[in-house]
Design an enzyme around this catalytic site. Structure first.
Site, mmCIF file in Angstrom:
data_model
loop_
_atom_site.group_PDB
_atom_site.id
_atom_site.type_symbol
_atom_site.label_atom_id
_atom_site.label_comp_id
_atom_site.label_asym_id
_atom_site.label_seq_id
_atom_site.Cartn_x
_atom_site.Cartn_y
_atom_site.Cartn_z
ATOM 1 C CG ASP A 31 -0.288 -0.183 2.513
ATOM 2 O OD1 ASP A 31 0.807 0.391 2.701
ATOM 3 O OD2 ASP A 31 -0.838 -0.887 3.380
ATOM 4 C CE LYS A 84 -8.320 -1.773 2.823
ATOM 5 N NZ LYS A 84 -7.120 -2.629 2.793
ATOM 6 C CG MET A 134 -3.587 5.316 10.305
ATOM 7 S SD MET A 134 -4.170 3.618 10.045
ATOM 8 C CE MET A 134 -4.736 3.189 11.688
#
Length: 246
Positions: A35, A57, A172
């Site tokens: 990712d 993502k 995050m």
């Protein structure tokens, strides 16, 4: 022959923080599912001889759903391939590595976890913020900034977190910063509590925004703070100006 899957943590972004084992496996992999979190410097190291699959993502753009990623890991392993699932930080700290390992084990596929240096510790360190310090914090709590959206209720006890006297590290959590700050203040956390938001930690373009719970949301908006970023809340943030040259 069924292959093997390695869930590999790439660390926080500085390629020199890759473990020796992680580097060896990346170089020998036949298939690499990655990712965006490892960062460009590490992704540029992926060998051309491997099948490289971007499963990142991104905000509003999920190339593959988690179940599709799981299926791909199973498929490539059952083709007899040596598969590396490359993740930022550590695979088992808010990285969904545990979920992927469960799927692989249930399919009878051998899986091995290669721990990575977690950004929850390394990124504050690069910003001159030790997450524990005898004069400031003897406890630390790691919090996800993105809970499972299918959950009916939050798993975070904001009342407890507001009373917590140690360091809070939120991973995050850029998009939820304003909401998280409101929850802490609502449950009694002092508006003067120091906060640091660290973008692209350990990388050449790392940037640190320092404030308090009273003004950090406004400061981040002014500076157009963007993910990936980590939020550190607590008195240890005071050490930033002492330990980093400005």
């Amino acid at each position: 022959m069924i292959g093997k899957v390695y869930l590999v943590g790439s660390g926080p972004g500085d390629p020199e923080l890759l473990t020796i084992k992680a580097k060896r496996l990346i170089e020998s992999a036949e298939v690499i599912l990655y990712d965006q979190l490892p960062g460009k410097a590490i992704l540029d190291m992926l060998p051309a001889s491997a099948e490289r699959i971007d499963v990142g993502k991104y905000a509003g753009d999920h190339k593959l759903s988690q179940w599709q990623i799981n299926e791909l890991l199973v498929k490539r392993a059952k083709e007899g391939k040596l598969v590396v699932r490359l993740k930022g930080g550590d695979p088992y700290l808010f990285g969904r590595g545990g979920e992927e390992a469960q799927v692989l084990v249930r399919e009878g596929i051998e899986v091995e976890v290669v721990p990575g240096i977690t950004s929850a510790i390394a990124v504050p360190a690069y910003a001159g913020i030790p997450i524990t310090h005898r004069d400031y914090a003897s406890m630390v709590t790691f919090i996800t900034g993105h809970e499972d959206p299918t959950k009916e209720e939050t798993g975070l006890d904001w009342e407890l977190l507001a009373r917590f006297e140690g360091t809070l590290v939120i991973l995050m959590g850029v998009s939820m910063l304003e909401s998280n700050v409101k929850e802490l203040l609502k449950h009694g956390k002092s508006i003067d509590t120091p906060v640091a938001v660290i973008e692209k930690g350990t990388r050449p373009d790392q940037r640190v925004t320092v404030g308090t719970l009273a003004d950090i949301v406004g400061l981040c908006k002014q500076r157009n703070v963007r993910a990936p970023a980590i939020t550190v809340i607590g008195d240890v943030v005071k050490l930033h100006r002492e330990l980093v040259k400005h």
